[in-house]
Each structure stands twice: as C-alpha cells, then as structure tokens.
Motif scaffolding. Sequence first.
Motif, PDB file in Angstrom:
ATOM      1  N   GLU A 165       0.855  -1.096   0.031  1.00  0.00           N
ATOM      2  CA  GLU A 165       0.118  -0.052  -0.095  1.00  0.00           C
ATOM      3  C   GLU A 165       0.772   1.281  -0.067  1.00  0.00           C
ATOM      4  OE1 GLU A 165      -3.799   1.877   2.088  1.00  0.00           O
ATOM      5  OE2 GLU A 165      -3.379   0.137   2.614  1.00  0.00           O
ATOM      6  N   GLU A 166       1.939   1.171   0.759  1.00  0.00           N
ATOM      7  CA  GLU A 166       3.013   2.433   0.654  1.00  0.00           C
ATOM      8  C   GLU A 166       3.556   2.803  -0.750  1.00  0.00           C
ATOM      9  OE1 GLU A 166       6.141   2.281   3.542  1.00  0.00           O
ATOM     10  OE2 GLU A 166       4.957   1.665   4.970  1.00  0.00           O
ATOM     11  N   THR A 167       3.537   1.775  -1.480  1.00  0.00           N
ATOM     12  CA  THR A 167       4.240   1.976  -2.715  1.00  0.00           C
ATOM     13  C   THR A 167       3.082   2.471  -3.519  1.00  0.00           C
ATOM     14  OG1 THR A 167       5.650   0.094  -2.686  1.00  0.00           O
ATOM     15  CG2 THR A 167       5.179   0.662  -4.831  1.00  0.00           C
ATOM     16  N   LEU A 168       1.835   1.903  -3.680  1.00  0.00           N
ATOM     17  CA  LEU A 168       0.726   2.437  -4.371  1.00  0.00           C
ATOM     18  C   LEU A 168       0.359   3.880  -3.967  1.00  0.00           C
ATOM     19  CD1 LEU A 168      -1.718  -0.437  -4.349  1.00  0.00           C
ATOM     20  CD2 LEU A 168      -0.261   0.327  -6.104  1.00  0.00           C
ATOM     21  N   GLU A 169       0.485   4.157  -2.533  1.00  0.00           N
ATOM     22  CA  GLU A 169       0.519   5.704  -2.352  1.00  0.00           C
ATOM     23  C   GLU A 169       1.466   6.687  -2.691  1.00  0.00           C
ATOM     24  OE1 GLU A 169      -2.123   6.858  -0.769  1.00  0.00           O
ATOM     25  OE2 GLU A 169      -3.094   4.990  -0.091  1.00  0.00           O
ATOM     26  N   LEU A 170       2.649   6.165  -2.775  1.00  0.00           N
ATOM     27  CA  LEU A 170       3.815   6.839  -3.536  1.00  0.00           C
ATOM     28  C   LEU A 170       3.303   7.096  -5.146  1.00  0.00           C
ATOM     29  CD1 LEU A 170       6.697   5.347  -1.758  1.00  0.00           C
ATOM     30  CD2 LEU A 170       5.904   7.764  -1.421  1.00  0.00           C
ATOM     31  N   VAL A 171       2.942   6.127  -5.551  1.00  0.00           N
ATOM     32  CA  VAL A 171       2.651   6.273  -7.005  1.00  0.00           C
ATOM     33  C   VAL A 171       1.624   7.159  -7.289  1.00  0.00           C
ATOM     34  CG1 VAL A 171       1.556   4.980  -8.892  1.00  0.00           C
ATOM     35  CG2 VAL A 171       3.514   3.996  -7.638  1.00  0.00           C
ATOM     36  N   HIS A 172       0.662   7.328  -6.432  1.00  0.00           N
ATOM     37  CA  HIS A 172      -0.501   8.174  -6.667  1.00  0.00           C
ATOM     38  C   HIS A 172      -0.022   9.456  -6.291  1.00  0.00           C
ATOM     39  CE1 HIS A 172      -4.456  10.055  -5.953  1.00  0.00           C
ATOM     40  NE2 HIS A 172      -3.906  10.688  -4.882  1.00  0.00           N
ATOM     41  N   LEU A 173       0.738   9.789  -5.174  1.00  0.00           N
ATOM     42  CA  LEU A 173       1.171  11.145  -4.976  1.00  0.00           C
ATOM     43  C   LEU A 173       2.149  11.674  -5.964  1.00  0.00           C
ATOM     44  CD1 LEU A 173       1.675  13.340  -3.168  1.00  0.00           C
ATOM     45  CD2 LEU A 173       3.281  12.096  -1.761  1.00  0.00           C
ATOM     46  N   ARG A 174       3.194  10.729  -6.593  1.00  0.00           N
ATOM     47  CA  ARG A 174       3.978  11.309  -7.520  1.00  0.00           C
ATOM     48  C   ARG A 174       3.112  11.736  -8.885  1.00  0.00           C
ATOM     49  NH1 ARG A 174       6.903  14.755  -9.058  1.00  0.00           N
ATOM     50  NH2 ARG A 174       8.545  14.172 -10.864  1.00  0.00           N
ATOM     51  N   ALA A 175       2.083  10.879  -9.423  1.00  0.00           N
ATOM     52  CA  ALA A 175       1.418  11.253 -10.553  1.00  0.00           C
ATOM     53  C   ALA A 175       0.548  12.580 -10.127  1.00  0.00           C
ATOM     54  CB  ALA A 175       0.619  10.132 -11.034  1.00  0.00           C
ATOM     55  N   SER A 176      -0.075  12.646  -9.109  1.00  0.00           N
ATOM     56  CA  SER A 176      -0.719  14.010  -8.716  1.00  0.00           C
ATOM     57  C   SER A 176       0.385  15.070  -8.852  1.00  0.00           C
ATOM     58  CB  SER A 176      -1.209  13.841  -7.414  1.00  0.00           C
ATOM     59  OG  SER A 176      -2.044  12.682  -7.375  1.00  0.00           O
ATOM     60  N   GLN A 177       1.692  14.859  -8.320  1.00  0.00           N
ATOM     61  CA  GLN A 177       2.457  16.052  -8.082  1.00  0.00           C
ATOM     62  C   GLN A 177       2.778  16.386  -9.883  1.00  0.00           C
ATOM     63  OE1 GLN A 177       5.723  14.219  -6.223  1.00  0.00           O
ATOM     64  NE2 GLN A 177       5.018  15.221  -4.206  1.00  0.00           N
ATOM     65  N   ILE A 178       2.959  15.381 -10.496  1.00  0.00           N
ATOM     66  CA  ILE A 178       3.289  15.740 -12.053  1.00  0.00           C
ATOM     67  C   ILE A 178       2.256  16.439 -12.672  1.00  0.00           C
ATOM     68  CG2 ILE A 178       3.763  14.541 -14.204  1.00  0.00           C
ATOM     69  CD1 ILE A 178       5.205  12.577 -12.603  1.00  0.00           C
ATOM     70  N   ASN A 179       0.713  16.024 -12.187  1.00  0.00           N
ATOM     71  CA  ASN A 179      -0.250  16.832 -12.945  1.00  0.00           C
ATOM     72  C   ASN A 179      -0.449  17.978 -12.322  1.00  0.00           C
ATOM     73  OD1 ASN A 179      -0.553  14.622 -14.982  1.00  0.00           O
ATOM     74  ND2 ASN A 179      -1.468  13.238 -13.638  1.00  0.00           N
ATOM     75  N   GLY A 180      -0.146  18.499 -11.262  1.00  0.00           N
ATOM     76  CA  GLY A 180      -0.491  19.642 -10.638  1.00  0.00           C
ATOM     77  C   GLY A 180      -1.633  19.687 -10.004  1.00  0.00           C
ATOM     78  N   CYS A 181      -2.207  18.486  -9.529  1.00  0.00           N
ATOM     79  CA  CYS A 181      -3.504  18.267  -8.781  1.00  0.00           C
ATOM     80  C   CYS A 181      -3.501  18.558  -7.395  1.00  0.00           C
ATOM     81  CB  CYS A 181      -4.130  16.937  -9.238  1.00  0.00           C
ATOM     82  SG  CYS A 181      -5.781  16.839  -8.510  1.00  0.00           S
ATOM     83  N   SER A 182      -3.646  19.770  -7.023  1.00  0.00           N
ATOM     84  CA  SER A 182      -3.668  20.135  -5.553  1.00  0.00           C
ATOM     85  C   SER A 182      -4.429  19.357  -4.630  1.00  0.00           C
ATOM     86  CB  SER A 182      -3.694  21.688  -5.323  1.00  0.00           C
ATOM     87  OG  SER A 182      -5.256  22.057  -5.534  1.00  0.00           O
ATOM     88  N   PHE A 183      -5.604  19.112  -5.050  1.00  0.00           N
ATOM     89  CA  PHE A 183      -6.622  18.170  -4.249  1.00  0.00           C
ATOM     90  C   PHE A 183      -5.844  16.719  -4.020  1.00  0.00           C
ATOM     91  CE2 PHE A 183     -10.188  15.336  -3.990  1.00  0.00           C
ATOM     92  CZ  PHE A 183     -10.842  16.033  -3.049  1.00  0.00           C
ATOM     93  N   CYS A 184      -5.536  16.278  -5.091  1.00  0.00           N
ATOM     94  CA  CYS A 184      -4.815  14.778  -5.188  1.00  0.00           C
ATOM     95  C   CYS A 184      -3.284  14.971  -4.372  1.00  0.00           C
ATOM     96  CB  CYS A 184      -4.884  13.955  -6.368  1.00  0.00           C
ATOM     97  SG  CYS A 184      -6.476  13.782  -6.960  1.00  0.00           S
ATOM     98  N   VAL A 185      -2.708  16.017  -4.477  1.00  0.00           N
ATOM     99  CA  VAL A 185      -1.309  16.112  -3.624  1.00  0.00           C
ATOM    100  C   VAL A 185      -1.808  16.039  -2.225  1.00  0.00           C
ATOM    101  CG1 VAL A 185       0.708  17.343  -3.531  1.00  0.00           C
ATOM    102  CG2 VAL A 185      -0.059  16.972  -5.570  1.00  0.00           C
ATOM    103  N   ASP A 186      -2.636  16.944  -1.633  1.00  0.00           N
ATOM    104  CA  ASP A 186      -3.016  16.988  -0.377  1.00  0.00           C
ATOM    105  C   ASP A 186      -3.693  15.802   0.056  1.00  0.00           C
ATOM    106  OD1 ASP A 186      -3.528  19.066   1.872  1.00  0.00           O
ATOM    107  OD2 ASP A 186      -5.701  18.217   1.387  1.00  0.00           O
TER     108      ASP A 186
END
Length: 151
Positions: free
Chosen positions: A33-54
């Motif tokens: 789960e930690e890896t999946l969460e890092l994946v989600h966070l990194r993609a969200s950072q790249i896409n500039g999605c503040s809602f998903c980064v937060d």
Amino acid sequence: MEARMKNPAVVLPEAMQPLLDVMKATRTGGVAEETLELVHLRASQINGCSFCVDGGARSARKAGVGDDKLFAVAAWREAPYFSDEERAALALTEAATRLADSSDPVPDAVWDAAADHFDERQLAALVLTIGITNLFNRLNATTRQPAGAGW
C-alpha cells in the motif's frame, strides 16, 4: 482558489462508484500500500492536482509512509529513502503519466525494471493505479478542485 464546479464524478454519481471500484481493485494486486500511495502522490505532483497531492500525502501518511519519503518523493531519484522496488514503480509512474513527453512513452528499460520487481498481477495494480490517478487528476485540475476540499 474556488472550484469551477463539483467534481464531474460527483455531478454524475453513476460514474463515481465504478471509479472507486477500480481504486479498490488496485489494492488486491499484491503491491504494498505504501508503494501505491507513493505512485498516486507522484502522478498527482506531476499533474499539478492540488486536491490529489494534499489528499494523497495524507493518505500516504496513514498507510505508513514516513515523512522522509513524503518530503522527497518529487526528487526520488536523488533521495536515499526509496527501495529499488519503489524506484521502479515511481519510474513507471512518471513515464506513464508523461506520455506526450517522449516518442517512446514507456521505454522498455522502464517497463523491464518494473517487471523485475513486480509480477503481472502487481504490474496490473500499478498500471491501474497510475491510470485512475491520472483520471482523477484531470477531473480535479480541470475543474480546479482546491486542496483540502471534500467532495
């Protein structure tokens, strides 16, 4: 920042449950789960999605991701905190999120590195996580969903 409208999957509630079902299915693929969460966070950072980064940072912390990784995920290549498995997942995430940035969007070397650490079921979970994250990022960024806002 004020949202342009509600999240489209909230406006069309018939869309939300299938999206949540895909997210739930990714958790059955055998990837930490930690890896999946890092994946989600990194993609969200790249896409500039503040809602998903937060939300992603908060969710990652709940899943056990330490502050060292949370603070360094944007610079994972240079940071010493990530395992080889996490690095392979993050490289795949970046390639699959930045499809238009290369004539070979997901190079064999990136895929092969991921395949060295993950079996087919796990790769499916990673690819689905990347895809659903990118979808949510696009919904939220397009409609300017602010960080910290609920649906």
